[in-house]
Design a protein around this motif. Structure first.
Motif, mmCIF file in Angstrom:
data_model
loop_
_atom_site.group_PDB
_atom_site.id
_atom_site.type_symbol
_atom_site.label_atom_id
_atom_site.label_comp_id
_atom_site.label_asym_id
_atom_site.label_seq_id
_atom_site.Cartn_x
_atom_site.Cartn_y
_atom_site.Cartn_z
ATOM 1 N N THR A 3 0.783 -0.831 0.231
ATOM 2 C CA THR A 3 0.576 -0.094 -0.128
ATOM 3 C C THR A 3 0.862 1.260 -0.230
ATOM 4 N N THR A 4 0.854 2.272 -0.259
ATOM 5 C CA THR A 4 1.025 3.367 -0.597
ATOM 6 C C THR A 4 0.770 4.413 0.271
ATOM 7 N N GLN A 9 -4.006 7.561 2.882
ATOM 8 C CA GLN A 9 -4.429 8.001 3.705
ATOM 9 C C GLN A 9 -5.417 8.541 2.858
ATOM 10 N N ARG A 10 -6.001 7.830 2.161
ATOM 11 C CA ARG A 10 -7.570 7.854 1.269
ATOM 12 C C ARG A 10 -8.628 7.369 2.323
ATOM 13 N N GLU A 88 -2.058 -10.233 5.133
ATOM 14 C CA GLU A 88 -1.472 -10.432 5.644
ATOM 15 C C GLU A 88 0.174 -9.760 5.751
ATOM 16 N N GLU A 89 0.342 -9.027 4.708
ATOM 17 C CA GLU A 89 1.373 -8.192 4.213
ATOM 18 C C GLU A 89 1.797 -7.008 4.524
ATOM 19 N N ILE A 90 0.030 -6.471 4.885
ATOM 20 C CA ILE A 90 -0.354 -4.735 5.657
ATOM 21 C C ILE A 90 0.158 -4.219 6.244
ATOM 22 N N THR A 95 -5.249 0.399 7.894
ATOM 23 C CA THR A 95 -5.810 -0.249 6.449
ATOM 24 C C THR A 95 -5.747 -1.501 6.276
ATOM 25 N N ARG A 96 -4.886 -2.073 7.225
ATOM 26 C CA ARG A 96 -5.427 -3.807 7.383
ATOM 27 C C ARG A 96 -6.299 -4.181 8.045
ATOM 28 N N ASN A 97 -7.345 -3.463 8.766
ATOM 29 C CA ASN A 97 -8.374 -3.399 9.509
ATOM 30 C C ASN A 97 -9.304 -3.333 8.378
ATOM 31 N N VAL A 98 -9.182 -2.398 7.564
ATOM 32 C CA VAL A 98 -10.256 -2.333 6.734
ATOM 33 C C VAL A 98 -10.166 -2.736 5.605
#
Length: 120
Positions: A3-4, A9-10, A88-90, A95-98
């Motif tokens: 993820t960037t 942020q988005r 699992e790589e986030i 972002t991981r939770n979403v």
């Protein structure tokens, strides 16, 4: 795929209220129910239906949504690919939770058994 910062942020600014109707449409179009969706969300976040109504009315961001949540201790068991990202790589926790939530909704829509979705 990583993820960037822009992607993270988005997601931070996105509201739960803007996504929730899409979750309902997705699961109902595949023959699942809103009640099953609520069960999945409650499993992950600890939120009841009335909690979710409040969050929707207040138009809380995903950041606030997950800050106030009591995540299920089995949430790290959610694995796989969603939206092109291996969960699992986030590295970014929000972002991981979403993406965990997205994955659970996806599994529900695909007809997976509830006990598997809820990692029991």
């Amino acid at each position: 795929m990583k993820t960037t910062p822009e992607h993270n942020q988005r997601i931070t600014k996105m509201t739960f209220a803007s996504v929730y109707p899409h979750y309902i449409t997705k699961v109902e179009s595949k023959g699942r129910t809103k009640e099953e969706l609520l069960q999945v969300i409650e499993w992950l976040t600890g939120y009841t239906e009335s909690d979710l109504k409040t969050m929707i009315e207040e138009k809380v961001s995903f950041e606030t949504f997950f800050e106030k949540a009591t995540l299920n201790p089995n949430a790290p068991l959610v694995k796989g690919v969603i939206c092109g990202y291996r969960i699992e790589e986030i590295e970014n926790p929000l972002t991981r939770n979403v993406r965990d939530l997205d994955k659970l909704v996806d599994e529900l829509a695909k007809g997976r058994k509830m006990e598997k979705i809820l990692r029991t």
